[in-house]
Design an enzyme around this catalytic site. Structure first.
Site, mmCIF file in Angstrom:
data_model
loop_
_atom_site.group_PDB
_atom_site.id
_atom_site.type_symbol
_atom_site.label_atom_id
_atom_site.label_comp_id
_atom_site.label_asym_id
_atom_site.label_seq_id
_atom_site.Cartn_x
_atom_site.Cartn_y
_atom_site.Cartn_z
ATOM 1 N N CYS A 81 0.838 -1.202 0.000
ATOM 2 C CA CYS A 81 0.000 0.000 0.000
ATOM 3 C C CYS A 81 0.877 1.258 0.000
ATOM 4 O O CYS A 81 1.526 1.537 -1.007
ATOM 5 C CB CYS A 81 -0.964 -0.077 1.170
ATOM 6 S SG CYS A 81 -2.472 0.817 0.866
ATOM 7 N N HIS A 175 -3.508 -5.558 1.887
ATOM 8 C CA HIS A 175 -2.930 -5.767 3.223
ATOM 9 C C HIS A 175 -3.024 -7.221 3.692
ATOM 10 O O HIS A 175 -3.930 -7.554 4.470
ATOM 11 C CB HIS A 175 -3.656 -4.874 4.237
ATOM 12 C CG HIS A 175 -3.438 -3.418 4.019
ATOM 13 N ND1 HIS A 175 -2.406 -2.727 4.606
ATOM 14 C CD2 HIS A 175 -4.107 -2.537 3.254
ATOM 15 C CE1 HIS A 175 -2.454 -1.465 4.235
ATOM 16 N NE2 HIS A 175 -3.469 -1.312 3.406
ATOM 17 N N GLU A 177 -1.433 -8.555 5.909
ATOM 18 C CA GLU A 177 -1.216 -8.580 7.364
ATOM 19 C C GLU A 177 -2.522 -8.419 8.131
ATOM 20 O O GLU A 177 -2.537 -8.521 9.357
ATOM 21 C CB GLU A 177 -0.189 -7.505 7.770
ATOM 22 C CG GLU A 177 -0.670 -6.067 7.769
ATOM 23 C CD GLU A 177 -0.774 -5.426 6.373
ATOM 24 O OE1 GLU A 177 -0.638 -6.150 5.370
ATOM 25 O OE2 GLU A 177 -1.025 -4.210 6.315
HETATM 26 N N1 GLN Z 1 -3.550 6.292 0.610
HETATM 27 C C1 GLN Z 1 -2.332 6.035 1.345
HETATM 28 C C2 GLN Z 1 -1.163 6.784 0.734
HETATM 29 O O1 GLN Z 1 -1.303 7.347 -0.311
HETATM 30 C C3 GLN Z 1 -2.045 4.571 1.365
HETATM 31 C C4 GLN Z 1 -3.098 3.852 2.157
HETATM 32 C C5 GLN Z 1 -2.591 2.651 2.913
HETATM 33 O O2 GLN Z 1 -1.380 2.449 3.044
HETATM 34 N N2 GLN Z 1 -3.503 1.916 3.484
HETATM 35 O O3 GLN Z 1 -0.109 6.817 1.300
#
Ligand code: GLN
Length: 194
Positions: A81, A175, A177
């Site tokens: 992410c 995710h 995790e």
């Molecule tokens: N939207 C977040 C970002 O741009 C990422 C979201 C997440 O890591 N759950 O950093």
């Protein structure tokens, strides 16, 4: 000797990563936030969180230096992410700080603000035994990969790339995790030896 997997612990959901990685046999997962702690690892996870904050802290404490060194030594690095955004070379409409190690273009908050989070069952290339339940939270996606650079697409949702690999780099929009399924973690840990 256990494999030491560092989880970058400057911001974000690093605790969940440490807990789930520690369930895998032969792995010792630990929080890392100094250059020396990072350098002592066999592999590194950059967790989800807020990519601009993680980037600012990495820049301020020059944490990119040991991470680049790990990469040069062929040690695996997995960004989930926000961590995927940090790994990317290109971020759509953003000049925020990044490591820029991976030949991918990512778009932040790509699934729309009205759908803040969602789950999906994802078939993942290289993972047997059925689809992986994937949790997306304000997730980015990979808009473009450089195939000539050796980036392999491993999973997509609604035609959008959400998991890819380039050599020892793994980037995922979701995710693992936050679920009970450890197959993505196992795939990453296997990259230490292959
Ligand atoms: N939207 C977040 C970002 O741009 C990422 C979201 C997440 O890591 N759950 O950093």
């Amino acid at each position: 000797m256990p494999k030491i997997v560092g989880v970058l612990a400057v911001q974000g959901d690093f605790k969940e990563h440490i807990e789930t990685l520690n369930e895998i046999e032969g792995v010792e997962a630990r929080a890392v936030k100094t250059r020396a702690q990072i350098a002592a690892c066999d592999a590194l996870v950059i967790p989800g969180g807020e990519s601009t904050t993680i980037g600012k802290l990495m820049e301020r404490f020059e944490l990119d230096l040991p991470v680049r060194e790990m990469h040069e030594q062929g040690k695996p690095i997995w960004g989930t992410c926000a961590g995927m955004i940090i790994l990317a070379k290109e971020i759509v409409e953003s000049d925020q700080w990044r490591l820029g190690l991976m030949d991918i273009t990512v778009e932040r908050n790509a699934f729309g603000r009205q759908v803040d989070s969602f789950e999906a069952d994802l078939p993942v290339a290289g993972i047997d035994g059925g689809p992986v339940r994937a949790v997306f939270i304000r997730a980015p996606y990979v808009r473009e990969v450089c195939e000539e650079c050796g980036v392999e697409v491993l999973a997509q949702v609604e035609g959008r790339i959400v998991l890819c690999r380039q050599g020892k780099l793994l980037a995922g929009a979701f995710h693992p995790e936050l679920t009970d399924d450890r197959r993505v973690q196992e795939m990453f840990v296997a990259m230490i030896d292959d």
